[in-house]
Scaffold this motif. Structure first.
Motif, PDB file in Angstrom:
ATOM      1  N   GLY A 201       0.817  -1.211   0.000  1.00 17.28           N
ATOM      2  CA  GLY A 201       0.000   0.000   0.000  1.00 17.28           C
ATOM      3  C   GLY A 201       0.850   1.260   0.000  1.00 17.28           C
ATOM      4  N   MET A 202       1.908   1.271   0.802  1.00 21.38           N
ATOM      5  CA  MET A 202       2.758   2.451   0.872  1.00 21.38           C
ATOM      6  C   MET A 202       3.533   2.681  -0.430  1.00 21.38           C
ATOM      7  SD  MET A 202       1.981   3.804   3.611  1.00 21.38           S
ATOM      8  CE  MET A 202       1.034   3.341   5.054  1.00 21.38           C
ATOM      9  N   LEU A 203       3.839   1.592  -1.134  1.00 20.79           N
ATOM     10  CA  LEU A 203       4.546   1.748  -2.399  1.00 20.79           C
ATOM     11  C   LEU A 203       3.705   2.484  -3.440  1.00 20.79           C
ATOM     12  CD1 LEU A 203       6.432  -1.653  -2.826  1.00 20.79           C
ATOM     13  CD2 LEU A 203       7.420   0.607  -2.418  1.00 20.79           C
ATOM     14  N   THR A 204       2.390   2.434  -3.301  1.00 25.29           N
ATOM     15  CA  THR A 204       1.554   3.171  -4.247  1.00 25.29           C
ATOM     16  C   THR A 204       1.730   4.678  -4.089  1.00 25.29           C
ATOM     17  OG1 THR A 204      -0.343   3.130  -2.721  1.00 25.29           O
ATOM     18  CG2 THR A 204      -0.157   1.318  -4.312  1.00 25.29           C
ATOM     19  N   LEU A 205       2.225   5.112  -2.925  1.00 25.87           N
ATOM     20  CA  LEU A 205       2.461   6.540  -2.722  1.00 25.87           C
ATOM     21  C   LEU A 205       3.627   7.036  -3.568  1.00 25.87           C
ATOM     22  CD1 LEU A 205       2.000   6.893   1.149  1.00 25.87           C
ATOM     23  CD2 LEU A 205       0.357   7.411  -0.664  1.00 25.87           C
ATOM     24  N   VAL A 206       4.478   6.121  -4.014  1.00 23.88           N
ATOM     25  CA  VAL A 206       5.603   6.522  -4.861  1.00 23.88           C
ATOM     26  C   VAL A 206       5.082   7.129  -6.166  1.00 23.88           C
ATOM     27  CG1 VAL A 206       7.666   5.703  -6.068  1.00 23.88           C
ATOM     28  CG2 VAL A 206       7.055   4.747  -3.841  1.00 23.88           C
ATOM     29  N   ASN A 207       3.899   6.724  -6.600  1.00 23.98           N
ATOM     30  CA  ASN A 207       3.335   7.229  -7.840  1.00 23.98           C
ATOM     31  C   ASN A 207       2.990   8.709  -7.763  1.00 23.98           C
ATOM     32  OD1 ASN A 207       3.422   4.651  -9.035  1.00 23.98           O
ATOM     33  ND2 ASN A 207       1.474   4.106  -8.086  1.00 23.98           N
ATOM     34  N   VAL A 208       2.909   9.236  -6.529  1.00 22.94           N
ATOM     35  CA  VAL A 208       2.604  10.665  -6.375  1.00 22.94           C
ATOM     36  C   VAL A 208       3.775  11.520  -6.837  1.00 22.94           C
ATOM     37  CG1 VAL A 208       1.984  12.456  -4.698  1.00 22.94           C
ATOM     38  CG2 VAL A 208       1.038  10.151  -4.468  1.00 22.94           C
ATOM     39  N   ALA A 209       4.995  11.006  -6.716  1.00 19.31           N
ATOM     40  CA  ALA A 209       6.179  11.753  -7.143  1.00 19.31           C
ATOM     41  C   ALA A 209       6.274  11.761  -8.663  1.00 19.31           C
ATOM     42  CB  ALA A 209       7.435  11.135  -6.544  1.00 19.31           C
ATOM     43  N   SER A 210       6.947  12.739  -9.202  1.00 26.89           N
ATOM     44  CA  SER A 210       7.127  12.840 -10.647  1.00 26.89           C
ATOM     45  C   SER A 210       7.962  11.667 -11.150  1.00 26.89           C
ATOM     46  CB  SER A 210       7.810  14.167 -10.985  1.00 26.89           C
ATOM     47  OG  SER A 210       7.999  14.282 -12.381  1.00 26.89           O
ATOM     48  N   GLY A 211       7.414  10.915 -12.086  1.00 29.43           N
ATOM     49  CA  GLY A 211       8.087   9.742 -12.606  1.00 29.43           C
ATOM     50  C   GLY A 211       8.126   8.577 -11.632  1.00 29.43           C
ATOM     51  N   GLY A 212       7.359   8.683 -10.560  1.00 29.43           N
ATOM     52  CA  GLY A 212       7.389   7.651  -9.535  1.00 29.43           C
ATOM     53  C   GLY A 212       6.865   6.308  -9.986  1.00 29.43           C
ATOM     54  N   CYS A 213       5.982   6.302 -10.994  1.00 33.63           N
ATOM     55  CA  CYS A 213       5.416   5.033 -11.460  1.00 33.63           C
ATOM     56  C   CYS A 213       6.495   4.123 -12.040  1.00 33.63           C
ATOM     57  CB  CYS A 213       4.323   5.284 -12.495  1.00 33.63           C
ATOM     58  SG  CYS A 213       4.901   6.139 -13.989  1.00 33.63           S
ATOM     59  N   MET A 214       7.545   4.704 -12.578  1.00 36.39           N
ATOM     60  CA  MET A 214       8.621   3.900 -13.153  1.00 36.39           C
ATOM     61  C   MET A 214       9.423   3.182 -12.068  1.00 36.39           C
ATOM     62  SD  MET A 214       7.988   4.546 -16.255  1.00 36.39           S
ATOM     63  CE  MET A 214       9.345   3.679 -16.999  1.00 36.39           C
ATOM     64  N   ILE A 215       9.304   3.639 -10.830  1.00 40.27           N
ATOM     65  CA  ILE A 215       9.981   3.006  -9.700  1.00 40.27           C
ATOM     66  C   ILE A 215       8.992   2.216  -8.850  1.00 40.27           C
ATOM     67  CG2 ILE A 215      11.348   3.416  -7.616  1.00 40.27           C
ATOM     68  CD1 ILE A 215      12.398   5.962  -8.920  1.00 40.27           C
TER      69      ILE A 215
END
Length: 250
Positions: A201-215
């Motif tokens: 669940g917390m890893l989905t917060l990475v998508n909030v950052a710019s380009g975060g979906c790639m990580i």
């Protein structure tokens, strides 16, 4: 072309779940009933959660702590419901074993119990995928695709489908691990499931950052892979132990 793309996105999110259903669950009516009951339970759970959080929405996108609290409370609530789901299953298992003894039939085998847990987990995964991700794919069947500024390299619909698939894998096999942990009173298995759920669940917060979906998406699939491997080792261990006990009794 967009219709084909929309179908492709749906198959990415639900294709493996459909294959699992056809190959295993569809052959046994009781597993189908378990799957439907589990899906309904988790959909109701997610609807209740959305109702509880609706007065606080929309959240401030410039700060992450509101999303952290939302995810933390949602995951804690779902894990509490998982315990209730296990309790209900345990009572049902006792009823089935009692009935089997009455009619001189064998009790549930270890494989039967694992299949029931798998069906329950798949229901959880499907409910999560439909509620959070696949419900967003309806516009994918329209005349164009869609990108968001935070993830400009991947279509938004593809991101949603990939996240849906990852959580289907995590929830499906986490339920098998959880049921085994509760049955054996194995604290490691019991703690593994909520920790994995929280990390995913917390890893989905990475998508909030710019380009975060790639990580964030590769990391989410790493968690799904770890869950799958852990479940496989747990199942192998339990079946090996059950086989050893059966040989000793014979």
């Amino acid at each position: 072309m967009t219709v084909a793309a929309g179908i492709g996105y749906v198959l990415i999110g639900l294709g493996p779940a459909l294959a699992l259903f056809v190959a295993l669950i569809s052959t046994k009516p009781f597993l189908i009933l378990t799957l439907l009951s589990s899906t309904l339970l988790w959909l109701i759970t997610l609807i209740v959660l959305s109702g509880l959080w609706s007065p606080f929405l929309p959240l401030e996108t410039t700060q992450l702590w509101p999303f952290f609290i939302l995810l933390l409370t949602s995951i804690a609530f779902q894990e509490a419901i998982r315990i209730l789901f296990w309790t209900a299953y345990r009572k049902l298992e006792d009823i089935l074993d009692t009935f089997a003894d009455r009619v001189s039939k064998p009790r549930l085998y270890h494989t039967d119990k694992m299949q029931i847990a798998l069906a329950g987990g798949l229901g959880h995964g499907l409910a999560h995928a439909v509620f959070f991700c696949l419900s967003l794919l309806t516009p994918a069947f329209g005349p164009a695709t869609f990108y968001v500024e935070k993830c400009s390299r991947m279509p938004f619909f593809l991101v949603s489908a990939m996240i849906a698939l990852a959580f289907v894998i995590i929830h499906t096999f986490s339920m098998v691990i959880a049921f085994s942990g509760f049955a054996e009173q194995n604290k490691v298995d019991q703690m593994f499931v909520p920790i994995v759920h929280l990390v995913a669940g917390m890893l989905t917060l990475v998508n909030v950052a710019s380009g975060g979906c790639m990580i964030g998406i590769p990391m989410l699939y790493l968690v799904a892979f770890v869950t799958l491997i852990y479940c496989g080792k747990m199942v192998f261990r339990r079946l090996t132990e059950a086989g050893s006990r059966q040989e000793n009794l014979s």
